[in-house]
Each structure stands twice: as structure tokens, then as C-alpha cells.
Design a protein around this motif. Structure first.
Motif, mmCIF file in Angstrom:
data_model
loop_
_atom_site.group_PDB
_atom_site.id
_atom_site.type_symbol
_atom_site.label_atom_id
_atom_site.label_comp_id
_atom_site.label_asym_id
_atom_site.label_seq_id
_atom_site.Cartn_x
_atom_site.Cartn_y
_atom_site.Cartn_z
ATOM 1 N N LYS A 1 0.888 -0.937 -0.144
ATOM 2 C CA LYS A 1 0.210 -0.154 0.010
ATOM 3 C C LYS A 1 0.840 1.148 -0.381
ATOM 4 O O LYS A 1 0.554 1.861 -0.499
ATOM 5 N N ASP A 2 1.274 1.273 0.696
ATOM 6 C CA ASP A 2 2.566 2.009 0.908
ATOM 7 C C ASP A 2 3.229 2.372 -0.327
ATOM 8 O O ASP A 2 3.568 3.896 -1.368
ATOM 9 N N TRP A 3 4.324 1.181 -1.114
ATOM 10 C CA TRP A 3 4.950 2.076 -2.258
ATOM 11 C C TRP A 3 4.117 2.744 -3.679
ATOM 12 O O TRP A 3 3.842 3.140 -4.002
ATOM 13 N N PHE A 4 2.694 1.626 -3.399
ATOM 14 C CA PHE A 4 1.905 1.713 -4.952
ATOM 15 C C PHE A 4 1.105 3.076 -4.346
ATOM 16 O O PHE A 4 0.813 3.654 -5.483
ATOM 17 N N GLY A 5 1.045 3.916 -3.544
ATOM 18 C CA GLY A 5 0.578 5.027 -2.550
ATOM 19 C C GLY A 5 1.435 5.784 -3.920
ATOM 20 O O GLY A 5 1.160 6.925 -3.516
ATOM 21 N N LYS A 6 2.903 5.498 -2.914
ATOM 22 C CA LYS A 6 3.404 6.512 -4.061
ATOM 23 C C LYS A 6 3.898 6.874 -5.152
ATOM 24 O O LYS A 6 4.018 8.247 -5.831
ATOM 25 N N LEU A 7 3.661 5.209 -5.706
ATOM 26 C CA LEU A 7 4.071 5.260 -7.405
ATOM 27 C C LEU A 7 2.402 5.974 -7.942
ATOM 28 O O LEU A 7 2.579 6.977 -8.944
ATOM 29 N N SER A 8 1.495 6.467 -7.228
ATOM 30 C CA SER A 8 0.377 7.635 -7.615
ATOM 31 C C SER A 8 0.644 8.985 -7.717
ATOM 32 O O SER A 8 0.373 9.725 -8.028
ATOM 33 N N GLN A 9 1.495 8.449 -6.281
ATOM 34 C CA GLN A 9 1.583 10.659 -6.212
ATOM 35 C C GLN A 9 2.552 11.178 -6.265
ATOM 36 O O GLN A 9 2.461 12.037 -6.964
ATOM 37 N N CYS A 10 3.497 10.484 -6.604
ATOM 38 C CA CYS A 10 4.900 10.817 -6.848
ATOM 39 C C CYS A 10 5.691 9.978 -8.239
ATOM 40 O O CYS A 10 6.600 10.578 -8.668
#
Ligand SMILES: *Cc1c(COP(=O)(O)O)cnc(C)c1O
Length: 497
Positions: free
Chosen positions: A346-355
Motif C-alpha cells: 500500500k505504501d509503495w503503490f500509494g507513492k507510485l500514484s502520488q509522485c
């Protein structure tokens, strides 16, 4: 056996539910709760079976909620010599003393996507019945070329389904357009969208998630579903051909049972190479999984450094099916390699969609290094490789396959590894006749796509697939061109809801 979501390990569904749903509610992808094992005895036995039986044996391990006769129905409907131009379904050709090409393009649209999209309609309709969703399934596809045609061929005239494909009006090749606009079948629709691929994709996504449209469909006994490669029903069929190729090498006496092989895959969305990873962890002896990219080398960098960064230039290449900067199926791999750490995902793919960027843990970095080798090449090197194979080995290959071969050659040069290697060949050279002719110095820019096919036949001696030959004289069935705003009306009026 059940399936968990990569973003919430507490979610558990059956394989039928995973296939009908496509994606988990919170955005995660479904993965098997454990990777089922194949013993060496089982692998050896597969070598003596025809492809459909190999397929049934592998499906049985993953689709544990399906009955034997349901699996037989799916496999028997898809993998026939009516749909494929070889009864072997795939062909394994020896290229050098240590390299074999696994041709995955003997299906109706001449690309490897047929391997999954020929069977997905049956997996989906069977799953819908099993989950008591006895509704007609409506498939919407936005395509940049290959997937749309393969989905149309898979779903055409399959009871209980209909399919509508949208393509960007100026965003597909002449051959791809011809393939789609001449599509036959009682339950198909094809329409061009003014705009680029993203416009088509966003338009389709919008209808997909529109509550009003969903209600209209439901009150008419229909539901939307997706045929894209995040669906487990597209991944499972791809595991089979890697298992099958190993069994074949043993049966042919090319290797001994237990010998390790390397597997090289030209990669875009990471679906095809992830299937090879699953085959390895089922028990197929694999040394390295070799991930080959074109100039869009986001995966090469990621596998080598553990940093995924999509903030980079997007190249349009001669291997267009690999022109991707976000490889969705990587999420499944990272879930397995991180020890099913759903909060890390969740952390990594959240970062992927945010930045557009994330970095995995050292633990995962080590696991990536252990499993994979990654490399890439540009268009010039791709063409050189096509020419090299043509001149030295009398083997004609398409641009995507050439990327894989080039990266494999680099790997051998760098490591000296002589392990027997299976290279996935993902498209017929006839799908990219212009680029292939250009590579071997025989391109004629005054000729149309069918004349180029004839020249390539003369040069290569390779028979032209029937489906490409037949295209020339087919009538255009679909000529609609609409704007994104008209998409919803188009869908509802076509479905009569
Ligand atoms: C889709 C495609 C690929 C990439 O496969 P992924 O599963 O997305 O990695 C490679 N070659 C061809 C010809 C394709 O159509």
C-alpha cells in the motif's frame, strides 16, 4: 486454495470470485494464497501429454473450486487446432546449442495474448455461473492495438458475453485497424475514439465506474467485466506454457529432469514474466528469469536498483506493446517477495500514484537480484538483432522477440552462463512486417501493409498466417468514430439498455 488481495491480506476469495471481480475493491490485485507445487514426476508426465491436458493439469492446481468437467470445458473450447495454427498450440524451436525460442503466437491474432484471451471468456462465464451471477457479461476494452483484437477473437460468439472495443483513431497501425474493423461475430462492437490511447482508456474507465450505467445493466441482466491483464484469469493460462516448455525439453531429451533453465521474456506490463516466476515457484527448475525491455527501461532500472521511477521520457518504439511506464503486475511480484507485506505494498503503490516513484526494502532488493537479470535495448539494437538472427540462424522474428534475444545475448556475454534458455517469442513477424523488413534491408515505403507481408514471405519463406492472409479481402464492419463524450451513449444504445 484461495486468493488474497495484495493490499489487504485479510480479503480471501475463491478463484471464480477473483476472476469475476478482476480487481479487489480497495484496488489490490488477487494472488494465490500459496503457490501450488508440481513434483518432478508430475512434470515428466506432462511431457507425454498434448497441450490441452497439460493446461488442465496446471489449472487444476490453481482453480481448486472448479470441477474437472468445468476445467475440461474451458481448455477444450480454447486450445484447439481450430483456433491455433498448430495442434501443439505453442512451438519450441532450437535457435543455438543453448537457446530455444518458445513461439507463443500461433493463435488467431498472431500475438501471445491469444494464449490467455482464447480461454478467458470460458473462465469468466464459468466463474460467473459458479458464483451465481448468472448475468450476461459485457466486456469493455480500451486498446492500443494487440489486446483489443485478441479480446475480440476470444469473446466473439461466446454465449453469455458481449464485447465492445475502443481504439484511438490515429493510434493504431494500419494492420491493427484492419484486424479490428473487419471483426466478425454476433456479440461484438468496435469503435474509434477521437483522441489518443489515454482518452479511450479514461473514457472506458469512467463508464466502468458509473453507478447509473451499472444499474441500467443490472436491470437488464448484464454486468461489466474486464479482460485486461490484471485479471487472474489472464495470468493463470500464461503459467502453463512455461511449465509445458520445460516438460517438452525433457521429453525431447534436450535436458535432464531437474536441470535448470533460464527464461527470457520481453516485458511490458510484467504479466508474461510474472507467469514465468509462478512456474518457477511451482517447481520448474529455473536459474534466472531474464527481463528484457526496450528504450522504456523503467523495469531494468528497478530490478537493478530497487527504485521504481516512472518520471522519465516516454519513447515510442518499434516494439510498441512494450511501451509502458507503469507495469501493473509488478505489484503481485512484490507482494510475494516481501513476505505478503500488504502494508508495504500500500505504501509503495500509494507513492507510485502520488509522485511516480518508490523504493523497496533491502530485503526485497536482495530477492529481486536473486531471481532476475534485467536488460534493455533501443530500436537500432533491436533491428541489428533481427538482421543477425535472419542472416546467421535463418530465423525471422518480430521486434518484441528481438528485444528478448538481444538482452539474452548481452547476458551471456556478461556472465558466460551456458544454461539452456527458453526465450519467449510474443508476436509473429508478420504483425510487424514493415519494421522487420526495414531491419533486414528490404523495406519499400511505397508498398501497403499487405504488399509488405508478401515481400516478407518471399524473403523469409515463413508461411503467412491464415488470419493475416484472409484480412485483405474482408469487409469493413465498423467505421464509427466518436468523441469521448459520446462513449456512454454509444455503449448503452449498442446494448439496448
Ligand atoms: C503485450 C505484449 C508484450 C508485453 O507483455 P506483458 O505481459 O505486458 O509484459 C510483449 N510483446 C507483445 C507482442 C505483446 O503483445
Amino acid at each position: 486454495m484461495f486468493y488474497r488481495s495484495t493490499r489487504n491480506s485479510d480479503i480471501k476469495v475463491s478463484s471464480a470470485q477473483a476472476i469475476v471481480q478482476g480487481i479487489s475493491k480497495e484496488g489490490g490485485l488477487f494472488v494465490p494464497s500459496e503457490i501450488p507445487k508440481l513434483s518432478q514426476d508430475e512434470l515428466a508426465a506432462l511431457g507425454k501429454m498434448p497441450y490441452p491436458e497439460r493446461a488442465a493439469a496446471v489449472f487444476k492446481k490453481f482453480l481448486t473450486d472448479f470441477t474437472d468437467s468445468e476445467i475440461q470445458h474451458c481448455v477444450g473450447s480454447a486450445y484447439t487446432d481450430k483456433n491455433f495454427d498448430t495442434a501443439n498450440i505453442t512451438e519450441l524451436k532450437k535457435l543455438t546449442d543453448s537457446a530455444y525460442v518458445l513461439e507463443l503466437w500461433h493463435g488467431p491474432t498472431c500475438a501471445f495474448k491469444d494464449m490467455a484471451l482464447q480461454i478467458l471468456p470460458y473462465l469468466l462465464t464459468t466463474s460467473a455461473k459458479k458464483t451465481e451471477l448468472d448475468k450476461k457479461i459485457v466486456i469493455l476494452v480500451a486498446t492500443s492495438g494487440d489486446t483489443g483484437k485478441a479480446a475480440l477473437e476470444g469473446f466473439k460468439d461466446v454465449d453469455g458475453t458481449s464485447i465492445i472495443v475502443f481504439y484511438p483513431v490515429d493510434g493504431v497501425s494500419a494492420m491493427q485497424k484492419k484486424q479490428m474493423t473487419t471483426q466478425e461475430g454476433k456479440n461484438v462492437g468496435v469503435c474509434a475514439i477521437k483522441g489518443n490511447f489515454d482518452d479511450a482508456q479514461n473514457g472506458v474507465k469512467k463508464i466502468f465506474t458509473d453507478k447509473n450505467v451499472a444499474e441500467k445493466l443490472a436491470s437488464n441482466g448484464m454486468m461489466f467485466s474486464s479482460a485486461n491483464s490484471i485479471n487472474w484469469g489472464r495470468l493463470a493460462p500464461q503459467i502453463i506454457y512455461y511449465v509445458s516448455s520445460y516438460a517438452q525439453l525433457v521429453a525431447n531429451g534436450e535436458i535432464n529432469m531437474g536441470d535448470k533453465i533460464n527464461i527470457v521474456v520481453p516485458t511490458g506490463n510484467f504479466g508474461n514474466i510474472l507467469a514465468a516466476f509462478y512456474a518457477k515457484h511451482m517447481g520448474v527448475p529455473v536459474n534466472k528469469l531474464i527481463c528484457a525491455s526496450n528504450a522504456n527501461n523503467v523495469l531494468t532500472d528497478f530490478l537493478n536498483t530497487g527504485v521504481y521511477d516512472r518520471n522519465r521520457h516516454f519513447y515510442t518504439t518499434i516494439s510498441p506493446s512494450m511501451d509502458i511506464l507503469i507495469s501493473s503486475n509488478l505489484e503481485r511480484l512484490l507482494y510475494h517477495l516481501s513476505g505478503e507485506d500488504d502494508s508495504a505494498i500500500k505504501d509503495w503503490f500509494g507513492k507510485l500514484s502520488q509522485c511516480g516513484k518508490y523504493e523497496v526494502s533491502d530485503f526485497v532488493k536482495d530477492a529481486l537480484k536473486d531471481e532476475f537479470y534485467a536488460g534493455f535495448c533501443d530500436d537500432t539494437q533491436t533491428k541489428e538483432c533481427i538482421k543477425d538472427l535472419f542472416d546467421k540462424y535463418s530465423y525471422t522474428c518480430d521486434t518484441h522477440t528481438a528485444v528478448a534475444v538481444k538482452v539474452y545475448m548481452d547476458y551471456v556475454k556478461e556472465t558466460g552462463d551456458t544454461t539452456k534458455t527458453v526465450i519467449a517469442s510474443t508476436a509473429s513477424p508478420y504483425k510487424f512486417s514493415g519494421s522487420v523488413l526495414d531491419a533486414i534491408g528490404a523495406y519499400d515505403d511505397s508498398k501497403d501493409e499487405f504488399a509488405l507481408v508478401d515481400i516478407l514471405e518471399e524473403k523469409s519463406g515463413l508461411p503467412v498466417p491464415q488470419s493475416i492472409k484472409a484480412l485483405k479481402d474482408k469487409d469493413i464492419m465498423f467505421s464509427d468514430v466518436i468523441s469521448r463524450e459520446e462513449l456512454e451513449n454509444y455503449v448503452t444504445s449498442l446494448l439496448g439498455v
